[in-house]
Design a protein around this motif. Structure first.
Motif, PDB file in Angstrom:
ATOM      1  N   ASP A   5       3.658   7.826  -8.102  1.00  0.00           N
ATOM      2  CA  ASP A   5       3.844   8.773  -8.893  1.00  0.00           C
ATOM      3  C   ASP A   5       5.160  10.026  -8.709  1.00  0.00           C
ATOM      4  O   ASP A   5       5.873  10.347  -9.363  1.00  0.00           O
ATOM      5  CB  ASP A   5       2.714  10.034  -8.381  1.00  0.00           C
ATOM      6  N   GLY A   6       5.938   9.513  -7.255  1.00  0.00           N
ATOM      7  CA  GLY A   6       7.058   9.956  -7.168  1.00  0.00           C
ATOM      8  C   GLY A   6       8.150   9.436  -8.427  1.00  0.00           C
ATOM      9  O   GLY A   6       9.113  10.417  -8.190  1.00  0.00           O
TER      10      GLY A   6
ATOM     11  N   TYR B  73       0.600  -1.239   0.262  1.00  0.00           N
ATOM     12  CA  TYR B  73      -0.094   0.577  -0.088  1.00  0.00           C
ATOM     13  C   TYR B  73       1.111   1.769   0.357  1.00  0.00           C
ATOM     14  O   TYR B  73       0.572   1.696  -1.092  1.00  0.00           O
ATOM     15  CB  TYR B  73      -0.985   0.458   0.982  1.00  0.00           C
ATOM     16  N   LEU B  74       1.961   1.206   1.027  1.00  0.00           N
ATOM     17  CA  LEU B  74       2.791   2.352   0.632  1.00  0.00           C
ATOM     18  C   LEU B  74       3.679   2.616  -0.504  1.00  0.00           C
ATOM     19  O   LEU B  74       4.474   3.342  -0.862  1.00  0.00           O
ATOM     20  CB  LEU B  74       3.797   2.120   2.128  1.00  0.00           C
ATOM     21  N   TRP B  75       3.841   1.377  -1.312  1.00  0.00           N
ATOM     22  CA  TRP B  75       4.503   1.311  -2.370  1.00  0.00           C
ATOM     23  C   TRP B  75       4.190   1.913  -3.671  1.00  0.00           C
ATOM     24  O   TRP B  75       4.120   2.994  -4.051  1.00  0.00           O
ATOM     25  CB  TRP B  75       5.349  -0.169  -2.824  1.00  0.00           C
ATOM     26  N   ARG B  76       2.403   1.686  -3.238  1.00  0.00           N
ATOM     27  CA  ARG B  76       1.427   2.562  -4.016  1.00  0.00           C
ATOM     28  C   ARG B  76       1.601   3.888  -4.399  1.00  0.00           C
ATOM     29  O   ARG B  76       1.288   4.895  -5.027  1.00  0.00           O
ATOM     30  CB  ARG B  76       0.270   1.406  -4.292  1.00  0.00           C
ATOM     31  N   GLN B  77       1.397   4.651  -3.316  1.00  0.00           N
ATOM     32  CA  GLN B  77       1.436   5.780  -2.770  1.00  0.00           C
ATOM     33  C   GLN B  77       2.706   6.468  -3.932  1.00  0.00           C
ATOM     34  O   GLN B  77       3.279   7.843  -3.528  1.00  0.00           O
ATOM     35  CB  GLN B  77       1.783   6.825  -1.668  1.00  0.00           C
TER      36      GLN B  77
ATOM     37  N   ASP C  62      -0.522   5.013 -12.745  1.00  0.00           N
ATOM     38  CA  ASP C  62      -0.764   5.027 -14.548  1.00  0.00           C
ATOM     39  C   ASP C  62      -1.441   6.516 -14.339  1.00  0.00           C
ATOM     40  O   ASP C  62      -2.166   6.912 -13.633  1.00  0.00           O
ATOM     41  CB  ASP C  62      -1.959   4.398 -14.246  1.00  0.00           C
ATOM     42  N   HIS C  63      -1.602   7.121 -15.631  1.00  0.00           N
ATOM     43  CA  HIS C  63      -1.947   8.249 -15.885  1.00  0.00           C
ATOM     44  C   HIS C  63      -3.426   8.105 -16.163  1.00  0.00           C
ATOM     45  O   HIS C  63      -4.262   8.894 -15.626  1.00  0.00           O
ATOM     46  CB  HIS C  63      -1.481   7.956 -18.051  1.00  0.00           C
TER      47      HIS C  63
END
Length: 459
Positions: free
Chosen positions: A381-382, A374-378, A387-388
């Motif tokens: 963008d960085g 879950y933290l990796w998903r956040q 995913d656009h």
């Protein structure tokens, strides 16, 4: 929103029988783990204790590494320090070359999978023979492990028989009896142990206080690997340390129960020094682990003891199989380890999670693999991997939820979506969620509107 994992899984799921078999097989392991856990009233306190031991060891890792290496060297063991996979490969090859070794037998080691050691040595003329039955089967089939504990669990006995016949290991054509096939494998490996000039093992635990290399197997092949050749090489990640025997006892009670539902492995072997007339080398590998320790959100992923319990319980892994992941370790912990190794390269795998967090509940060291995902998903963008389309949708929802009037107007107009033909909602690029799902029907009245009406009636 399509990823490499989802595309591979889509193809794998076409083989329904194999997927169902894979799912049932690993769920059986999960049930075995549950049975063992329920048999120990202190199970949860053991998990808490294991987590605390690992957290302490990792935060004092430099001290324990120094103690561990000093203990080994005091008994004549040669300790090497490898900063990355390439250095480890070069070191192992250098040791083999200096001893003029042309054949090496090898106990199962996921660390060598991480480094690509087999291929590296084979390209330089070293015959590498896997001695773990599952790994041997996969080596003969030229396939990668699909699980960290039971690497060939997904292979059927018919596939094994066919491979053994093709390699001349099985002489009885069409015989798929597991006992017979195991006998054939044992017989074919016997001369390999006799001929090998070196044996290589991994390491489940390194005991800092005594310098023990602890290897857990169910086949005894690690013992043969170290007792026949005169040269023993150990490859070990620096995170595998525990402080002492008391700490080791905690993990011994958790490891096999979590992995396969057994009280313990068939063989738990301790190697502290070379036997008389032999030589022992230990290669300690960093390869991103020091960087992981400096990561405030993810350093506790290094507490993992590689039991595979998170894979056995994961609904995504069980249905998509290990072949769908891009990192060499699949499942929840593989997602996390892959991101620590190279976040940009292995970011596709973070979608392979339903966030059910079942893995958090079964992990013996309380790594919380699902919460880590879950933290990796956040962070996607960085690193430029968000995913656009999903990002555009999130920005749209943010705009909608931040403006109550716009939100209310959208609710009033939402029933118009019911007039969109069903077939127009199943586009893989514009609406991946629509694949395999029926179009939802919007109510003519929103809940907010209905609630206000009910409140007026009460007055």
């Amino acid at each position: 929103m399509s990823t490499i994992h989802s595309e591979r899984a889509h193809e794998i799921l076409k083989q329904r029988d194999k997927v169902d078999h894979h799912d049932a097989t690993f769920w059986q392991l999960r049930q075995g783990r549950d049975k063992m856990a329920k048999g120990l009233p202190e199970w949860e306190s053991l998990r808490d204790h294991a987590s605390a031991i690992k957290r302490h060891t990792l935060t004092h890792l430099a001290d324990y590494l120094e103690q561990f290496s000093s203990q080994l060297e005091s008994r004549g063991v040669i300790v090497h320090w490898a900063k990355d996979a390439n250095e480890l490969n070069e070191m192992v090859y250098g040791i083999l070359e200096s001893h003029k070794v042309t054949k090496m037998v090898k106990s199962k080691s996921m660390l060598t999978e991480e480094c690509g050691l087999n291929a590296y040595l084979e390209q330089r003329g070293i015959d590498v023979v896997e001695t773990d039955l599952g790994e041997r089967i996969l080596q003969l089939m030229h396939r990668a492990p699909a699980h960290i504990v039971v690497p060939a669990m997904h292979i059927t006995k018919e596939e094994v028989a066919e491979t053994f016949e093709a390699k001349g290991i099985s002489k009885d054509k069409g015989n798929t009896d597991p006992t017979y096939l195991t006998y054939c494998a044992r017989k074919s490996l016997r001369h390999e142990f006799m001929e090998a000039g070196a044996g290589l093992t991994g390491c489940n635990f390194g005991v800092a206080k005594t310098g023990d290399i602890v290897v857990c197997t169910n086949e005894g092949n690690a013992d043969m690997t170290t007792s026949m050749p005169k040269l023993h090489i150990v490859t070990m990640g620096i995170e595998k340390l525990v402080p002492d025997y008391e700490s080791l006892a905690v993990f011994q009670r958790l490891l096999c129960r979590s992995a396969t539902g057994q009280p313990t492995t068939g063989f738990t072997s301790h190697f502290r020094q070379a036997r008389p007339g032999a030589e022992m080398h230990v290669v300690l590998l960093d390869n991103w682990r020091s960087d992981a320790l400096a990561n405030p959100e993810h350093w506790e992923t290094l507490k993992c003891i590689r039991c595979g319990a998170c894979m056995n319980t994961c609904p995504v892994y069980r249905r998509s199989t290990g072949a769908s992941y891009t990192y060499f370790i699949p499942g929840p912990i593989g997602v996390d380890l892959g991101m620590l190794a190279n976040a940009r390269q292995y970011s596709d795998n973070v979608s392979a999670c339903s966030l059910c967090l079942s893995c958090d509940n079964v992990c013996p060291a309380e790594v919380k693999p699902g919460s880590q995902i879950y933290l990796w998903r956040q962070s996607l963008d960085g690193i430029g991997k968000a995913d656009h389309l999903k990002k555009f949708m999130s920005e749209g929802m943010e705009l909608l939820f931040d403006h109550p009037t716009l939100y209310t107007d959208a609710l009033k107009l939402s029933p118009l979506a019911n007039f969109v033909p069903e077939m127009l909602t199943h586009y893989s690029h514009l609406n991946p969620w629509g694949l395999g799902h029926a179009k939802p029907k919007f109510a003519n009245q929103s809940f907010h509107s209905w609630w206000k009406e009910q409140q007026k009636k009460k007055k």
